[in-house]
Design a protein around this motif. Sequence first.
Motif, short mmCIF file in Angstrom:
data_model
loop_
_atom_site.label_atom_id
_atom_site.label_comp_id
_atom_site.label_asym_id
_atom_site.label_seq_id
_atom_site.Cartn_x
_atom_site.Cartn_y
_atom_site.Cartn_z
N ILE A 58 0.92 -0.99 0.02
CA ILE A 58 -0.07 0.01 -0.02
C ILE A 58 0.84 1.16 -0.10
O ILE A 58 1.71 1.30 0.78
CB ILE A 58 -0.90 0.24 1.30
CG1 ILE A 58 -1.77 -1.26 1.22
CG2 ILE A 58 -1.66 1.29 1.30
CD1 ILE A 58 -2.57 -1.45 2.72
N SER A 59 0.63 2.07 -0.81
CA SER A 59 1.44 3.21 -0.97
C SER A 59 0.68 4.26 -1.55
O SER A 59 -0.25 4.16 -2.56
CB SER A 59 2.79 3.09 -1.86
OG SER A 59 2.58 2.80 -3.10
N LEU A 60 0.82 5.58 -1.43
CA LEU A 60 0.32 6.76 -1.91
C LEU A 60 1.60 7.62 -2.70
O LEU A 60 2.52 7.77 -1.86
CB LEU A 60 -0.53 7.75 -0.84
CG LEU A 60 -1.97 7.09 -0.37
CD1 LEU A 60 -2.14 7.98 0.71
CD2 LEU A 60 -2.62 6.79 -1.71
N VAL A 61 1.17 8.26 -3.60
CA VAL A 61 2.01 9.09 -4.27
C VAL A 61 1.99 10.50 -3.79
O VAL A 61 0.96 11.06 -3.63
CB VAL A 61 1.76 9.22 -6.03
CG1 VAL A 61 2.86 10.08 -6.42
CG2 VAL A 61 2.09 7.90 -6.65
N ILE A 62 3.05 10.95 -3.34
CA ILE A 62 3.23 12.30 -2.84
C ILE A 62 3.48 13.39 -3.80
O ILE A 62 4.59 13.41 -4.37
CB ILE A 62 4.31 12.28 -1.59
CG1 ILE A 62 3.88 11.46 -0.33
CG2 ILE A 62 4.22 13.68 -1.09
CD1 ILE A 62 4.85 11.39 0.57
N ASN A 63 2.69 13.95 -4.49
CA ASN A 63 2.62 15.05 -5.25
C ASN A 63 1.96 16.26 -4.75
O ASN A 63 1.47 16.09 -3.72
CB ASN A 63 2.07 14.71 -6.59
CG ASN A 63 0.56 14.17 -6.57
OD1 ASN A 63 -0.22 14.60 -5.80
ND2 ASN A 63 0.33 13.13 -7.48
N PRO A 64 2.25 17.40 -5.55
CA PRO A 64 1.31 18.62 -5.06
C PRO A 64 -0.18 18.46 -4.66
O PRO A 64 -0.56 18.87 -3.65
CB PRO A 64 1.67 19.58 -5.97
CG PRO A 64 2.75 19.43 -6.71
CD PRO A 64 2.84 17.67 -6.73
N LEU A 65 -1.01 17.87 -5.46
CA LEU A 65 -2.25 17.78 -5.39
C LEU A 65 -2.56 16.79 -4.08
O LEU A 65 -3.49 17.01 -3.25
CB LEU A 65 -2.77 17.02 -6.56
CG LEU A 65 -4.48 16.81 -6.25
CD1 LEU A 65 -5.11 17.98 -6.37
CD2 LEU A 65 -4.84 15.85 -7.53
N SER A 66 -1.88 15.58 -3.85
CA SER A 66 -2.04 14.75 -2.42
C SER A 66 -1.62 15.47 -1.34
O SER A 66 -2.20 15.41 -0.26
CB SER A 66 -1.42 13.38 -2.92
OG SER A 66 0.01 13.67 -2.88
N ALA A 67 -0.57 16.40 -1.40
CA ALA A 67 -0.30 17.09 -0.37
C ALA A 67 -1.16 18.10 -0.13
O ALA A 67 -1.63 18.56 1.31
CB ALA A 67 1.15 18.01 -0.65
N VAL A 68 -1.82 18.86 -0.84
CA VAL A 68 -2.73 19.84 -0.80
C VAL A 68 -4.10 18.98 -0.11
O VAL A 68 -4.40 19.75 1.06
CB VAL A 68 -3.20 20.58 -2.06
CG1 VAL A 68 -4.54 21.54 -1.84
CG2 VAL A 68 -2.21 21.44 -2.35
N ILE A 69 -4.60 17.97 -0.61
CA ILE A 69 -5.56 17.34 0.21
C ILE A 69 -5.50 16.94 1.59
O ILE A 69 -5.99 17.02 2.18
CB ILE A 69 -6.04 16.13 -0.70
CG1 ILE A 69 -6.53 16.55 -2.27
CG2 ILE A 69 -7.04 15.32 -0.21
CD1 ILE A 69 -6.71 15.61 -3.35
N ALA A 70 -4.08 16.47 1.38
CA ALA A 70 -3.79 15.90 2.89
C ALA A 70 -3.67 17.21 3.95
O ALA A 70 -4.07 16.92 5.12
CB ALA A 70 -2.56 15.02 3.19
N GLY A 71 -2.96 18.13 3.37
CA GLY A 71 -2.94 19.54 4.24
C GLY A 71 -4.15 20.14 4.51
O GLY A 71 -4.42 20.46 5.38
#
Length: 88
Positions: A58-71
């Motif tokens: 299980i992994s998630l790509v850390i990109n600007p979109l996922s960082a904004v959603i998580a943030g």
Amino acid sequence: MGLELNIILAYAVGLILLYVVGWILLIPLKWIIRLVWNSILGGIMLFVINIIGGIWGISLVINPLSAVIAGVLGMPGVILLLLLKYVL
């Protein structure tokens, strides 16, 4: 006597205005603190999921979109990213 009363009233009005302005400025500060806290928690969750989840694939790509959603959303945002990746 009249001059002293005017000075006291001016100080009272000034203190009330200072209180109101401080209260108005405090509300956005709470939102900023909340956003920073959610960003920290979301980033930690992304990191932990990539480290621990790597054992089970299980992994998630850390990109600007996922960082904004998580943030913005915090931990619910990370769960949303996981659901979107593995359900869709």
